[in-house]
Design an enzyme around this catalytic site. Sequence first.
Site, mmCIF file in Angstrom:
data_model
loop_
_atom_site.group_PDB
_atom_site.id
_atom_site.type_symbol
_atom_site.label_atom_id
_atom_site.label_comp_id
_atom_site.label_asym_id
_atom_site.label_seq_id
_atom_site.Cartn_x
_atom_site.Cartn_y
_atom_site.Cartn_z
ATOM 1 N N HIS A 33 0.841 -1.202 0.000
ATOM 2 C CA HIS A 33 0.000 0.000 0.000
ATOM 3 C C HIS A 33 0.874 1.249 0.000
ATOM 4 O O HIS A 33 0.399 2.357 0.187
ATOM 5 C CB HIS A 33 -0.957 -0.021 1.201
ATOM 6 C CG HIS A 33 -2.053 -1.036 1.042
ATOM 7 N ND1 HIS A 33 -3.361 -0.698 0.769
ATOM 8 C CD2 HIS A 33 -2.024 -2.382 1.061
ATOM 9 C CE1 HIS A 33 -4.092 -1.793 0.652
ATOM 10 N NE2 HIS A 33 -3.294 -2.836 0.829
ATOM 11 N N ASN A 34 2.199 1.035 -0.185
ATOM 12 C CA ASN A 34 3.151 2.142 -0.211
ATOM 13 C C ASN A 34 3.322 2.592 -1.674
ATOM 14 O O ASN A 34 3.911 1.885 -2.492
ATOM 15 C CB ASN A 34 4.474 1.621 0.382
ATOM 16 C CG ASN A 34 5.583 2.645 0.316
ATOM 17 O OD1 ASN A 34 5.628 3.478 -0.578
ATOM 18 N ND2 ASN A 34 6.499 2.551 1.270
ATOM 19 N N LYS A 37 6.858 2.555 -3.266
ATOM 20 C CA LYS A 37 7.343 1.207 -3.555
ATOM 21 C C LYS A 37 6.686 0.673 -4.828
ATOM 22 O O LYS A 37 7.338 0.085 -5.682
ATOM 23 C CB LYS A 37 6.960 0.303 -2.374
ATOM 24 C CG LYS A 37 8.059 -0.641 -1.943
ATOM 25 C CD LYS A 37 7.560 -1.520 -0.821
ATOM 26 C CE LYS A 37 8.398 -1.386 0.423
ATOM 27 N NZ LYS A 37 7.944 -2.251 1.508
ATOM 28 N N ASP A 93 9.527 -7.657 2.000
ATOM 29 C CA ASP A 93 9.645 -7.330 3.419
ATOM 30 C C ASP A 93 11.121 -7.088 3.672
ATOM 31 O O ASP A 93 11.971 -7.811 3.143
ATOM 32 C CB ASP A 93 9.129 -8.477 4.292
ATOM 33 C CG ASP A 93 8.834 -7.990 5.704
ATOM 34 O OD1 ASP A 93 8.107 -6.989 5.847
ATOM 35 O OD2 ASP A 93 9.346 -8.585 6.671
ATOM 36 N N SER A 94 11.430 -6.061 4.433
ATOM 37 C CA SER A 94 12.835 -5.704 4.587
ATOM 38 C C SER A 94 13.095 -5.129 5.953
ATOM 39 O O SER A 94 12.163 -4.796 6.695
ATOM 40 C CB SER A 94 13.231 -4.692 3.504
ATOM 41 O OG SER A 94 12.404 -3.552 3.585
ATOM 42 N N PHE A 180 15.767 6.902 3.392
ATOM 43 C CA PHE A 180 14.689 6.832 4.380
ATOM 44 C C PHE A 180 15.114 5.884 5.491
ATOM 45 O O PHE A 180 16.183 5.265 5.437
ATOM 46 C CB PHE A 180 13.386 6.345 3.717
ATOM 47 C CG PHE A 180 13.466 4.912 3.253
ATOM 48 C CD1 PHE A 180 14.093 4.578 2.073
ATOM 49 C CD2 PHE A 180 12.916 3.873 4.017
ATOM 50 C CE1 PHE A 180 14.178 3.260 1.643
ATOM 51 C CE2 PHE A 180 12.992 2.550 3.596
ATOM 52 C CZ PHE A 180 13.629 2.247 2.406
ATOM 53 N N HIS A 208 20.115 -4.065 -0.709
ATOM 54 C CA HIS A 208 19.489 -5.362 -0.458
ATOM 55 C C HIS A 208 18.322 -5.616 -1.410
ATOM 56 O O HIS A 208 18.099 -6.712 -1.875
ATOM 57 C CB HIS A 208 19.026 -5.423 1.000
ATOM 58 C CG HIS A 208 18.303 -4.181 1.474
ATOM 59 N ND1 HIS A 208 18.774 -2.903 1.244
ATOM 60 C CD2 HIS A 208 17.136 -4.007 2.143
ATOM 61 C CE1 HIS A 208 17.945 -2.025 1.756
ATOM 62 N NE2 HIS A 208 16.933 -2.658 2.304
ATOM 63 N N ARG A 209 17.575 -4.537 -1.734
ATOM 64 C CA ARG A 209 16.437 -4.658 -2.646
ATOM 65 C C ARG A 209 16.933 -4.969 -4.058
ATOM 66 O O ARG A 209 16.378 -5.815 -4.753
ATOM 67 C CB ARG A 209 15.631 -3.345 -2.621
ATOM 68 C CG ARG A 209 14.142 -3.552 -2.658
ATOM 69 C CD ARG A 209 13.368 -2.313 -2.210
ATOM 70 N NE ARG A 209 13.260 -2.280 -0.765
ATOM 71 C CZ ARG A 209 13.892 -1.422 0.011
ATOM 72 N NH1 ARG A 209 14.669 -0.493 -0.481
ATOM 73 N NH2 ARG A 209 13.738 -1.493 1.325
HETATM 74 P P1 IMP Z 1 8.938 -2.735 5.062
HETATM 75 O O1 IMP Z 1 9.690 -3.775 4.301
HETATM 76 O O2 IMP Z 1 8.256 -1.762 4.166
HETATM 77 O O3 IMP Z 1 8.086 -3.324 6.136
HETATM 78 O O4 IMP Z 1 10.036 -1.829 5.782
HETATM 79 C C1 IMP Z 1 10.655 -2.224 6.949
HETATM 80 C C2 IMP Z 1 11.486 -1.128 7.550
HETATM 81 O O5 IMP Z 1 12.859 -1.507 7.352
HETATM 82 C C3 IMP Z 1 11.392 0.236 6.934
HETATM 83 O O6 IMP Z 1 10.378 0.988 7.529
HETATM 84 C C4 IMP Z 1 12.744 0.816 7.284
HETATM 85 O O7 IMP Z 1 12.769 1.227 8.591
HETATM 86 C C5 IMP Z 1 13.656 -0.374 7.210
HETATM 87 N N1 IMP Z 1 14.309 -0.416 5.907
HETATM 88 C C6 IMP Z 1 14.083 -1.307 4.922
HETATM 89 N N2 IMP Z 1 14.846 -1.025 3.848
HETATM 90 C C7 IMP Z 1 15.545 0.081 4.173
HETATM 91 C C8 IMP Z 1 16.497 0.874 3.454
HETATM 92 O O8 IMP Z 1 16.850 0.646 2.286
HETATM 93 N N3 IMP Z 1 16.998 1.924 4.134
HETATM 94 C C9 IMP Z 1 16.645 2.236 5.398
HETATM 95 N N4 IMP Z 1 15.767 1.554 6.094
HETATM 96 C C10 IMP Z 1 15.213 0.472 5.491
#
Ligand code: IMP
Length: 221
Positions: A33-34, A37, A93-94, A180, A208-209
């Site tokens: 929902h982002n 992204k 997921d990250s 971010f 990582h992405r």
């Molecule tokens: P989600 O995968 O959208 O749930 O993100 C998980 C959280 O991991 C994010 O809100 C960030 O806090 C952190 N995060 C994930 N990837 C990055 C990045 O590339 N830079 C900085 N923080 C990250």
Amino acid sequence: MTAGREPDADGAGDGGRQAIRKLAPGRLVIASHNAGKVREIGALLAAYGIETVSAADLDLPEPVENGTTFIANAELKALQAADLSGLPALADDSGLCVEALGDEPGIFSARWAELADGSRDFGEAMRRVEAQLQDLGPGTSRDAHFACALTLAWPDGHSESFEGRVDGTLAWPPRGQNGFGYDPVFVPNGHNVTFGEMDPEAKHAMSHRADAFRQLVAAVF
Ligand code: IMP
């Protein structure tokens, strides 16, 4: 890393791994929902004849992310979106894993930034990480990595998952205005600047992405 999610039925003598399923050109749901992204992933996939539509566009609900690993969370988001939409779906997921903290905040990276009123403050999240490292005393390792799991799921319940990472160390205080989340404290190995100080293109090429996407593209296209 890849992980097919169907029993091995091909008898190919490959140690139980089925061939990775390929993604045919057509519509794909981005199970997020982002909006940022969704835009970024849509641009990456357009080159492969994939037209993307977001979970928000289809009014799909956001599932509770109760997995215990990045891949488990990516899988549950992708499988639910594929099931509800009848289309293949991609989810990610990250998070940041800090070695001396037993890989925390990890899957809770966003939650470490949550304030009592429900808003998010990553300055506070970075302070929490730093405070825990300081509590462990001088000489504590500052090694960390970002991890990103990507899962592609089909409406029949099949899924393919990939996990990418980038290794580095944690700086203090935070530096840089780009990016971010935890970017201002993360210095990737082989560099002196944080992701927050780096050109976005440079970060995107080594992140990582990007690592997870390279694996996905190599496997499913
Ligand atoms: P989600 O995968 O959208 O749930 O993100 C998980 C959280 O991991 C994010 O809100 C960030 O806090 C952190 N995060 C994930 N990837 C990055 C990045 O590339 N830079 C900085 N923080 C990250």
